[in-house]
Scaffold this motif. Structure first.
Motif, mmCIF file in Angstrom:
data_model
loop_
_atom_site.group_PDB
_atom_site.id
_atom_site.type_symbol
_atom_site.label_atom_id
_atom_site.label_comp_id
_atom_site.label_asym_id
_atom_site.label_seq_id
_atom_site.Cartn_x
_atom_site.Cartn_y
_atom_site.Cartn_z
ATOM 1 N N UNK A 139 24.506 60.214 -11.697
ATOM 2 C CA UNK A 139 25.263 60.646 -12.908
ATOM 3 C C UNK A 139 24.577 59.989 -14.205
ATOM 4 N N UNK A 140 24.324 58.573 -13.990
ATOM 5 C CA UNK A 140 24.055 57.610 -14.929
ATOM 6 C C UNK A 140 22.698 57.945 -15.403
ATOM 7 N N UNK A 141 21.805 58.023 -14.358
ATOM 8 C CA UNK A 141 20.531 58.440 -14.725
ATOM 9 C C UNK A 141 20.306 59.819 -15.404
ATOM 10 N N UNK A 142 21.066 61.002 -14.811
ATOM 11 C CA UNK A 142 20.891 62.083 -15.317
ATOM 12 C C UNK A 142 21.328 62.184 -16.727
ATOM 13 N N UNK A 292 17.073 72.114 -8.163
ATOM 14 C CA UNK A 292 16.629 73.397 -8.078
ATOM 15 C C UNK A 292 16.035 73.337 -9.478
ATOM 16 N N UNK A 293 16.711 73.011 -10.631
ATOM 17 C CA UNK A 293 16.290 72.941 -11.993
ATOM 18 C C UNK A 293 15.002 72.361 -12.069
ATOM 19 N N UNK A 294 14.922 71.044 -11.477
ATOM 20 C CA UNK A 294 13.623 70.381 -11.595
ATOM 21 C C UNK A 294 12.620 71.088 -10.849
ATOM 22 N N UNK A 295 12.774 71.604 -9.812
ATOM 23 C CA UNK A 295 11.774 72.470 -9.072
ATOM 24 C C UNK A 295 11.251 73.555 -10.072
ATOM 25 N N UNK A 314 20.473 72.566 -20.265
ATOM 26 C CA UNK A 314 21.636 73.534 -20.162
ATOM 27 C C UNK A 314 21.851 73.528 -18.483
ATOM 28 N N UNK A 315 20.933 73.840 -17.968
ATOM 29 C CA UNK A 315 21.151 74.043 -16.432
ATOM 30 C C UNK A 315 21.338 72.803 -15.759
ATOM 31 N N UNK A 316 20.724 71.626 -16.208
ATOM 32 C CA UNK A 316 21.028 70.307 -15.615
ATOM 33 C C UNK A 316 22.401 69.656 -15.978
ATOM 34 N N UNK A 362 28.923 79.071 -6.961
ATOM 35 C CA UNK A 362 28.257 78.807 -8.247
ATOM 36 C C UNK A 362 26.873 78.168 -8.128
ATOM 37 N N UNK A 363 25.833 78.811 -8.832
ATOM 38 C CA UNK A 363 24.478 78.155 -8.535
ATOM 39 C C UNK A 363 23.693 78.485 -7.357
#
Length: 956
Positions: A139-142, A292-295, A314-316, A362-363
């Motif tokens: 979470x910190x990295x994101x 999934x968002x990164x891919x 927004x997705x992340x 969700x997602x």
């Protein structure tokens, strides 16, 4: 005021890339005479670092009384000083207007002593790549990357593209503020398609090269490890290119590894250009929605990525888990209070403890994900999009709805005390694995944008999603091995979900990705001490290796899985592994007798899980295949019929495995000459396949061609021709070469049955050009016959040479291909009037079948005797002809149905021979019997039927 102003600190010994190095060395040698080094109006304090574009110094700005960072560009970067200065100034002015908190502010661009420099905001802190090496939560990295992403988004809105985003170009201040460096500075030229191609990088380069910027004749191209496909290909870079680099950087920081191969630059480039993203390591705490968002952000085609950085961010940021965690906290509170207390005070069935489980999908599968699937399908297959979506969307929706219902039911049963905590945990674990499979299947549609061949596999993967009914089978769940104790339990569950993802990759033929996932599970030494997980991982590994074409390695994996599973009593894995291992031995490893010898053990292991429809029906299917391969046709048919009945009873026939088993049964009947029984089965296969995959799935061509073959042998070649013509129109210019070839071969066979040699030859010739690598000996044998009927001797001789050349020298002379080539050769020679020459291949083919009690061999002997009898009759050898024809009839009567047309063909030949010998009554009897068989299945104008009537007319 900063003390660095009064006493400038000399830099460490400078390297060749330090533009001010000579001045600093001189100052160090002559300290009393030296003056502070100046760069324009900036006083140099110390060297901060070096990069691909230049050297960065800490400087003091006397005019504005502040510390700044000044980057001096390498001379080779700035070849045309005046042009570069103007462009840099233009970029700096644009950056200055941004004033975004997540972008380092550029103050000015100038020249001094022949050097071009950029003065920018000084940030006290560390670069992002250094920061992430400290223990950080995902979470910190994101959160840090989201700040950097907002800086990128702001610059994109201003029309700027970074072109070299990476963790080294992002700073985190001591106060935690994230700032992106060097925005726009790498874009020294207009963003046109004329950028130079990347420099060649030697094969086998070290992974450290991935962090080194590439340049060529002054064009800064980026850092290989983070470069987008368009940069690798020398195309125009856009905001989508920055999005790609951002996702690579975040992937690396979250998972501690690269998303692409680092074996060599070429391997890295190939993966990036084709969008082959490595799955995250097993056991990673990072949610799958982030991956999934990164891919998607790393898709090969820029148009397939997010529409903007803002959409990606927004997705992340979207976290459906927040609601789930709140609900879980409420449930936990209710449980602590006690179910009985809730019931006593409310009089309700603890509904408050079990809110609807739909948010847990969700997602995974919701309206947004459905829209993503629709977009992907329409992009990859616009012509077939409607039919594909009609096949998959309702299935995905039903699967998701059933999953939610089962999750809700499990929660209520637990809350009401009807199910124990242990059973509830087992149901939850099972459902979590099913959710992972659903998630991976939906995700895979995005991959189809990079590899269109995935789409047809995916359609069937949707139809073959693992059954949810297993998760509701309390008896089976309780009979399974108990999970390990905490804290290992959560770890094992995570790995089981990873294996569920690997299974999806197996079904979509993404073997490399699947094997990477399995290896990540096997590399967790602590988790695989729980041996049931070890057995499951080796089972999945073996299955993927079979698909990859590595049968020896697959056998080793299956052995590990089998003996581990037997040792710990993991009955399901032992059963499934044993049947897959048997099939591997029989087919890929060509050891059918060994597989046959082990069937008793395989059956015993599978009998323990007989109530599991998927596992047991797969055993029945595989056992049938082994029996068939060793010529045990009756047990093979019995196994396949049992499997079909079992699947039908439990509503699992309309799955890819169900259709496959039904297809095996139909193919078995065709091979054994049971055409009348096979035809309705293939009609059903086609109907089920269309419901599963739409009317234009490539496998439809194979099913239709098999049906056409059966219809032709039932005396209905016109019906077969019409079906194949319709199929060819439907397929059109399909990219699937095998499907087009199947349709053309079916057309050729039907035309040949109608004695239309020229049309047949044309169809076979086009089929050969369509897919030459799949046009083997048996297809050349068909072309040989067609050429002979068309009286095209050169084409016939060429086809004969090709057919014989492709026969495996070490193949089975009793095998289908060998027999068809010799049979086709004999008939082709006979069609050309070379009767004596035709006798040799036919006699040779029959000689190797003498003495065999295999019903298929008996049927082939009958066909060969029939052809030899006709030839002998044409040669005037009437007694020999009659002997051959009666032998043929006896062979047919021993193994075929009384309604088979082969019997009628032998009777017709005997009738014609009798008429030629003047035996009128006998001729009428034979021809009449033949007619009575033809009329049961053949078309009214079927040639042999008309011939039978002609014999009777001439005799009378």
């Amino acid at each position: 005021m900063d003390g660095d102003r009064a006493t400038p600190i000399p830099a460490p010994p400078p390297g060749d890339g330090d533009p001010l190095g000579k001045q600093l060395v001189k100052r160090a040698l002559f300290p009393r005479r030296a003056q502070p080094v100046q760069l324009g109006r900036f006083t140099v304090l110390k060297l901060l670092g070096q990069g691909g574009m230049g050297v960065v110094y800490a400087c003091y700005d006397d005019r504005l009384d502040r510390k700044v960072a000044v980057k001096v560009l390498h001379r080779e970067v700035v070849r045309e000083q005046e042009t570069s200065r103007k462009r840099l100034l233009r970029e700096a002015q644009a950056m200055a207007r941004l004033s975004h908190p997540n972008i380092v502010t550029v103050h000015e661009v100038g020249q001094a002593d022949g050097l071009v420099y950029v003065a920018m905001e000084f940030v006290r802190g560390v670069s992002l790549d250094v920061w992430v090496h400290e223990p950080r939560s995902w979470r910190e990295i994101l959160s840090a990357y989201l700040q950097a992403g907002r800086g990128l988004a702001a610059a994109h809105r201003a029309g700027l593209v970074h072109r070299d985003f990476k963790p080294q170009n992002v700073m985190i201040s001591d106060e935690g503020q994230v700032k992106v460096l060097d925005f726009g500075l790498a874009r020294l030229r207009d963003g046109d398609p004329g950028e130079e191609a990347p420099a060649e990088v030697p094969a086998g380069c070290e992974s450290g090269l991935l962090l080194r910027p590439l340049t060529r004749t002054g064009a800064v191209l980026g850092t290989p490890g983070y470069m987008s496909p368009e940069q690798h290909l020398g195309r125009r870079t856009t905001a989508e290119s920055d999005q790609f680099s951002f996702c690579v950087s975040l992937y690396q920081s979250l998972y501690g590894g690269w998303p692409f191969s680092t074996e060599s630059f070429q391997a890295l480039r190939e993966d990036a250009v084709h969008g082959r993203v490595a799955p995250p390591p097993a056991g990673s705490p990072v949610p799958s929605r982030v991956f999934k968002a990164l891919r998607r952000g790393m898709m090969a085609e820029p148009a397939a990525r997010f529409a903007s950085m803002a959409d990606l961010l927004a997705e992340l940021e979207r976290d459906p888990g927040v609601l789930i965690r709140r609900v879980a906290a409420l449930v936990a509170t209710a449980v602590i209070a006690g179910v009985s207390g809730v019931l006593a005070t409310t009089g309700k069935v603890a509904v408050e403890q079990c809110p609807d489980a739909r948010p847990e999908l969700a997602g995974v599968w919701d309206e947004e994900r459905a829209a993503d699937v629709r977009t992907a399908v329409r992009a990859v297959a616009p012509a077939r999009a409607a039919e594909i979506l009609a096949a998959i969307e309702p299935r995905l929706e039903r699967y998701a709805a059933t999953w939610v219902q089962l999750r809700n039911d499990a929660c209520r049963a637990h809350a009401e005390g009807r199910h124990s905590p242990q059973l509830f945990d087992l149901q939850t674990s099972c459902l979590d694995q099913r959710r992972a499979a659903l998630d991976a299947t939906v995700d895979a549609f995005a991959l189809a944008l990079a590899d269109a061949t995935l789409l047809d596999n995916l359609v069937q993967t949707v139809a073959g999603l693992p059954p949810l009914a297993t998760c509701a089978d309390s008896e089976a769940l309780m009979a399974a091995l108990p999970p390990p104790d905490e804290p290992l339990r959560a770890r094992v569950q995570k790995h089981r979900e990873t294996l569920a993802l690997a299974e999806v990759h197996e079904h979509t033929a993404q073997t490399r990705l699947g094997l990477q996932l399995v290896e990540s599970v096997l590399s967790d030494a602590r988790a695989i001490r729980y041996e049931p997980l070890l057995a499951e991982a080796y089972l999945r590994k073996g299955s993927l290796q079979v698909l990859e074409g590595a049968p020896t390695a697959a056998l080793q994996s299956f052995d590990e899985a089998l003996w581990t599973a037997i040792g710990v009593g993991h009955e399901a894995v032992a059963a499934l592994t044993s049947s897959r291992r048997g099939l591997l031995l029989a087919y890929q490893l060509r050891r059918p007798e060994q597989a046959r010898a082990e069937l008793r053990l395989i059956a015993a292991l599978n009998r323990k899980v007989e109530r599991d429809v998927e596992i047991y029906s797969q055993f029945l299917n595989n056992a049938g295949a082994v029996h068939a391969l060793v010529g045990e046709w009756a047990p093979a048919r019995a196994r396949w019929e049992e499997a079909v009945a079992l699947r039908e009873e439990h509503g699992r026939l309309d799955t890819p495995l169900g259709v496959g088993t039904l297809f095996n049964l139909g193919a078995h009947l065709l091979k054994n000459g049971r055409y009348e029984e096979a035809a309705p089965i293939f009609h059903r296969v086609i109907a089920l396949s269309e419901a599963l995959s739409g009317p234009n799935h490539p496998e439809r061509a194979m099913y239709e061609s098999m049906l056409a073959y059966g219809l032709t042998n039932l005396g209905r070649p016109r019906e077969a021709l019409a079906r194949m013509q319709e199929l060819q129109e439907r397929i059109g210019s399909s990219e699937n070469k095998v499907a087009r070839m199947s349709a053309l071969i079916g057309l050729g066979q039907a035309a040949l049955a109608l004695d239309d040699g020229r049309s047949a030859l044309q169809h076979f010739a086009v089929a050969q050009r369509t897919s030459p690598e799949n046009f083997r000996s048996r297809e050349w044998a068909w072309l040989m016959r067609a050429a002979a009927v068309a009286a095209d001797v050169p084409a016939m001789e060429n086809a004969r040479k090709e057919a014989l050349a492709r026969l495996d020298e070490h193949g089975d002379v009793r095998g289908t291909t060998y027999q068809e080539v010799l049979f086709g050769q004999g008939r082709a020679l006979a069609s050309l009037g070379r009767l004596r020459e035709a006798l040799e291949p036919l006699s040779q083919a029959r000689s190797v079948l003498v003495g065999s009690d295999d019903p298929i061999h008996a049927m082939r002997r009958g066909k060969l005797s029939l052809e030899l009898g006709r030839l002998r009759g044409q040669l005037g050898e009437q007694e020999a002809a009659e002997s051959e024809l009666r032998t043929a009839l006896a062979e047919f009567e021993a193994v075929l149905s009384p309604r088979n047309l082969e019997l009628a063909d032998a009777m017709l030949a005997l009738g014609e021979l009798a008429l030629a010998r003047g035996l009128v009554d006998e001729a009428v009897q034979w021809a009449s019997r033949a007619e009575s068989i033809y009329v049961t299945t053949a078309e009214p104008d079927h040639g042999p039927l008309l011939q039978a009537r002609g014999v009777q007319a001439r005799a009378r």
